[in-house]
Design a protein around this motif. Sequence first.
Motif, PDB file in Angstrom:
ATOM      1  N   HIS A   1       0.821  -1.211   0.000  1.00 33.19           N
ATOM      2  CA  HIS A   1       0.000   0.000   0.000  1.00 33.19           C
ATOM      3  C   HIS A   1       0.856   1.263   0.000  1.00 33.19           C
ATOM      4  CE1 HIS A   1      -3.059  -2.951   1.127  1.00 33.19           C
ATOM      5  NE2 HIS A   1      -3.978  -2.045   0.780  1.00 33.19           N
ATOM      6  N   HIS A   2       2.155   1.092  -0.344  1.00 32.69           N
ATOM      7  CA  HIS A   2       3.080   2.220  -0.502  1.00 32.69           C
ATOM      8  C   HIS A   2       3.124   3.092   0.758  1.00 32.69           C
ATOM      9  CE1 HIS A   2       3.116   0.992  -4.678  1.00 32.69           C
ATOM     10  NE2 HIS A   2       1.790   1.146  -4.734  1.00 32.69           N
ATOM     11  N   ILE A   3       3.162   2.407   1.893  1.00 35.37           N
ATOM     12  CA  ILE A   3       3.258   3.128   3.166  1.00 35.37           C
ATOM     13  C   ILE A   3       4.707   3.044   3.626  1.00 35.37           C
ATOM     14  CG2 ILE A   3       2.518   3.192   5.586  1.00 35.37           C
ATOM     15  CD1 ILE A   3      -0.125   1.894   4.630  1.00 35.37           C
ATOM     16  N   ASP A   4       5.351   4.200   3.721  1.00 40.32           N
ATOM     17  CA  ASP A   4       6.765   4.244   4.105  1.00 40.32           C
ATOM     18  C   ASP A   4       6.904   4.468   5.608  1.00 40.32           C
ATOM     19  OD1 ASP A   4       7.610   3.969   1.439  1.00 40.32           O
ATOM     20  OD2 ASP A   4       7.352   6.134   1.104  1.00 40.32           O
ATOM     21  N   LEU A   5       7.954   3.874   6.171  1.00 37.08           N
ATOM     22  CA  LEU A   5       8.242   4.060   7.578  1.00 37.08           C
ATOM     23  C   LEU A   5       9.272   5.168   7.768  1.00 37.08           C
ATOM     24  CD1 LEU A   5       8.681   0.320   8.738  1.00 37.08           C
ATOM     25  CD2 LEU A   5       6.583   1.660   8.581  1.00 37.08           C
ATOM     26  N   THR A   6       9.121   5.929   8.830  1.00 33.93           N
ATOM     27  CA  THR A   6      10.137   6.920   9.165  1.00 33.93           C
ATOM     28  C   THR A   6      11.378   6.181   9.674  1.00 33.93           C
ATOM     29  OG1 THR A   6       9.435   7.111  11.472  1.00 33.93           O
ATOM     30  CG2 THR A   6       8.311   8.522   9.855  1.00 33.93           C
ATOM     31  N   SER A   7      12.474   6.900   9.817  1.00 31.65           N
ATOM     32  CA  SER A   7      13.706   6.264  10.296  1.00 31.65           C
ATOM     33  C   SER A   7      13.509   5.671  11.705  1.00 31.65           C
ATOM     34  CB  SER A   7      14.857   7.276  10.298  1.00 31.65           C
ATOM     35  OG  SER A   7      14.537   8.394  11.124  1.00 31.65           O
ATOM     36  N   GLN A   8      12.756   6.392  12.563  1.00 40.11           N
ATOM     37  CA  GLN A   8      12.505   5.885  13.915  1.00 40.11           C
ATOM     38  C   GLN A   8      11.662   4.615  13.866  1.00 40.11           C
ATOM     39  OE1 GLN A   8      13.660   6.954  17.034  1.00 40.11           O
ATOM     40  NE2 GLN A   8      12.773   4.962  17.552  1.00 40.11           N
ATOM     41  N   GLN A   9      10.637   4.633  12.993  1.00 38.08           N
ATOM     42  CA  GLN A   9       9.769   3.458  12.864  1.00 38.08           C
ATOM     43  C   GLN A   9      10.540   2.260  12.307  1.00 38.08           C
ATOM     44  OE1 GLN A   9       6.692   5.144  10.425  1.00 38.08           O
ATOM     45  NE2 GLN A   9       5.671   6.180  12.160  1.00 38.08           N
ATOM     46  N   ALA A  10      11.424   2.515  11.357  1.00 38.05           N
ATOM     47  CA  ALA A  10      12.247   1.437  10.792  1.00 38.05           C
ATOM     48  C   ALA A  10      13.173   0.856  11.855  1.00 38.05           C
ATOM     49  CB  ALA A  10      13.055   1.969   9.600  1.00 38.05           C
ATOM     50  N   THR A  11      13.722   1.743  12.707  1.00 44.00           N
ATOM     51  CA  THR A  11      14.592   1.280  13.806  1.00 44.00           C
ATOM     52  C   THR A  11      13.801   0.423  14.788  1.00 44.00           C
ATOM     53  OG1 THR A  11      15.989   3.266  13.617  1.00 44.00           O
ATOM     54  CG2 THR A  11      16.090   2.026  15.690  1.00 44.00           C
ATOM     55  N   ASP A  12      12.588   0.878  15.125  1.00 41.26           N
ATOM     56  CA  ASP A  12      11.732   0.116  16.045  1.00 41.26           C
ATOM     57  C   ASP A  12      11.394  -1.264  15.461  1.00 41.26           C
ATOM     58  OD1 ASP A  12      11.752   2.235  17.799  1.00 41.26           O
ATOM     59  OD2 ASP A  12       9.802   3.026  17.161  1.00 41.26           O
ATOM     60  N   LEU A  13      11.090  -1.271  14.148  1.00 42.59           N
ATOM     61  CA  LEU A  13      10.735  -2.528  13.489  1.00 42.59           C
ATOM     62  C   LEU A  13      11.914  -3.498  13.506  1.00 42.59           C
ATOM     63  CD1 LEU A  13       8.681  -4.152  11.792  1.00 42.59           C
ATOM     64  CD2 LEU A  13       9.666  -3.075   9.746  1.00 42.59           C
ATOM     65  N   ASN A  14      13.111  -2.993  13.191  1.00 41.23           N
ATOM     66  CA  ASN A  14      14.302  -3.851  13.193  1.00 41.23           C
ATOM     67  C   ASN A  14      14.580  -4.405  14.597  1.00 41.23           C
ATOM     68  OD1 ASN A  14      14.738  -3.447  10.462  1.00 41.23           O
ATOM     69  ND2 ASN A  14      16.067  -1.650  10.772  1.00 41.23           N
ATOM     70  N   GLY A  15      14.337  -3.583  15.624  1.00 42.59           N
ATOM     71  CA  GLY A  15      14.560  -4.023  17.004  1.00 42.59           C
ATOM     72  C   GLY A  15      13.626  -5.156  17.386  1.00 42.59           C
ATOM     73  N   LEU A  16      12.360  -5.050  16.980  1.00 44.25           N
ATOM     74  CA  LEU A  16      11.397  -6.113  17.280  1.00 44.25           C
ATOM     75  C   LEU A  16      11.753  -7.395  16.545  1.00 44.25           C
ATOM     76  CD1 LEU A  16       8.030  -4.103  17.136  1.00 44.25           C
ATOM     77  CD2 LEU A  16       9.235  -4.904  19.178  1.00 44.25           C
ATOM     78  N   GLN A  17      12.137  -7.251  15.293  1.00 44.79           N
ATOM     79  CA  GLN A  17      12.486  -8.439  14.505  1.00 44.79           C
ATOM     80  C   GLN A  17      13.755  -9.102  15.031  1.00 44.79           C
ATOM     81  OE1 GLN A  17      12.608  -6.679  10.575  1.00 44.79           O
ATOM     82  NE2 GLN A  17      10.454  -7.190  10.145  1.00 44.79           N
ATOM     83  N   ALA A  18      14.729  -8.283  15.475  1.00 46.78           N
ATOM     84  CA  ALA A  18      15.972  -8.834  16.024  1.00 46.78           C
ATOM     85  C   ALA A  18      15.711  -9.611  17.314  1.00 46.78           C
ATOM     86  CB  ALA A  18      16.967  -7.709  16.286  1.00 46.78           C
ATOM     87  N   ALA A  19      14.649  -9.223  18.035  1.00 49.80           N
ATOM     88  CA  ALA A  19      14.277  -9.920  19.270  1.00 49.80           C
ATOM     89  C   ALA A  19      13.455 -11.171  18.994  1.00 49.80           C
ATOM     90  CB  ALA A  19      13.500  -8.974  20.182  1.00 49.80           C
ATOM     91  N   GLY A  20      13.248 -11.462  17.700  1.00 48.55           N
ATOM     92  CA  GLY A  20      12.521 -12.671  17.353  1.00 48.55           C
ATOM     93  C   GLY A  20      11.018 -12.535  17.459  1.00 48.55           C
TER      94      GLY A  20
END
Length: 634
Positions: free
Chosen positions: A402-421
């Motif tokens: 749906h062409h929804i972009d994440l801000t840099s903070q949101q991308a960081t938060d997403l990577n942190g959650l994924q890194a935690a499994g």
Amino acid sequence: MKFQIFLTKHTNQITLITGILIVLGELSKYALNFTLGYQVVLAVASIIAAVPIAVRAFSALRNKVFSIELLVSIAVIGAFIIGEFNESAIVTFLFLFGSYLESKTLQKTRTAIKGLTDMSPTTATLVTDTGTEEVDVDDVDEGDVVLVKTGGQVPVDGQVVEGSGYLNEASITGESRQINKQKDDSVYSGTIVENGYIKVKATQVGDDTTFAKIIELVEEAQDTKSKAEKFIDRFAQYYTPAVIVFAAIVYAFSLDFRLAITVLVLGCPGALVIGAPVSNVAGIGNGAKRGILIKGGEVIDTFSKVDTLVFDKTGTLTEGKTAVTTMHQYTDNVAEQLGLAAAIEGVSDHPLGQAIITYADQHKTTAAPTLDDTETVKGQGICAKVAGKTVVIGNQKMMSAHHIDLTSQQATDLNGLQAAGQSTVIMAVDGKVQLMFGIADTIRPEVKDSLAALKAQGIKRTIMLTGDNQLTAEAVAKELNLDEVHANLLPEEKVDYVKQLKAEGNTVAFIGDGINDSPSIATADIGIAMGSGTDVAIDTSDVVLMQSSFPALVHAHGLAKKTVLNTRENIFIAIATVAFLLIGLVFGYIYMASGMFVHEASILVVIFNAMRLIRFKTKFDKRQPATTTAAVTA
């Protein structure tokens, strides 16, 4: 045969009569100075007491077993030959009295079984077309519906079809906390409805119920011999004839018949024979009262040597159900947006969506407007129209579609959650991200401390084998300080790992839920099921933790080690007693009657030492809050 049954049934009365005759004999000698009466009364006492002992010895000999009773019987005959009726009377009385105390004390160690048996339901209120009918529990069939009111006992395993109530499941799990049961919930035979009423459709009845299987399992376990017991049984077969030969040699060299007879009496290995079984019975009874079912003495012996614990993840280290562990917010209207997320996820039965709904129920939210339209995209999420706004909720692919972009903070938060499994769900309204959820299978709250306690008790390696993805598995392993983790495994690959660990010389215990992991449970040296009373758990594993609790695992391991130590203590006490008696015999400070007294006292010492296991607690148990109670009280 009938005579032997009669003697067995009346052994206690024979013991009492013998004791009374001994007292009368002593009175006739010292109070009345009637020596002949003294001799006659003690001779009669000797004969009365010797009969059941001799019958047992003869019965054992017919089965080619040289028993302790044989030693005592020969000693009594010898005492009669030399005219020492007082010695023979005291020896036989002490032997019978010791057996009486031994049986009474053993009964006390088996109170867990007696308590469980006493708690077995005997009647049921059967629901019929015309009302209800009180019937014997054995008359209830699978598919019947039974009614259980407040204070009543559930007579069958089954499923609640009507009503609700709070049940005390201590007889199954050892857990004192009352459990709320509603329609479609499973209930177990032997549990008690503390408040409310339920109608239960029977799925398992009679000997097939979990409660009946627990009783049968613990009874069988207490009769299953450990390696120490098997060794002692073999030892006793050679020990008794060896004592007889030794007594004959003593007589041949000393020509002292009294000394030879005394050797026979003091050579009785009573404390040695009783020491190991009473420890195992007490240890298994302790576990049973806590909802820990240990299948016999050999399991205890092996479990005490375990150095490697292997765990399944889902349902074992974790709760087995997903929950929101983290929520990042990018809006000031959190209550409104959370309510909206829950409303949209309500159209789906996906586990991640259900986790969000549960999370919303636990927090303050604003009622969402009516959903105008929804579209579920398989494998991605849901798109909805709400009050003229477009709401997209799903994974990262859904946002990209749906062409929804994440801000840099949101991308960081997403990577942190994924890194935690963690699995991630993102919600955007009109193209802007509002909420981000981190969802994971939550770790059991008591696991980390329990694993540390197990390490303190001697466990060297902790390993997780899971079919889950590597990232999630590593996150859980890191949180729990596990030594190794292996992910993306099929059940047969878990079995291969267990075999490899055993081949390396490790003594391995596998802990799983008792269903998916039954092959690994069966392969390990010790299989431990965390399943709450499932058939597979009870049948496949060596140890069943009815509460599915890690503190129970710590207790079970500590109990196994303590039981083995207790058995060794008892064996040492028994051998030390025999050594003391024989040395005393050589140096002349031990005689037949006094030696028999010390011998019987040693039997009581090992029994009372074993009884300490009934109240055993690990250091970890003592630090835990008092949230559990015994399944039965002693």
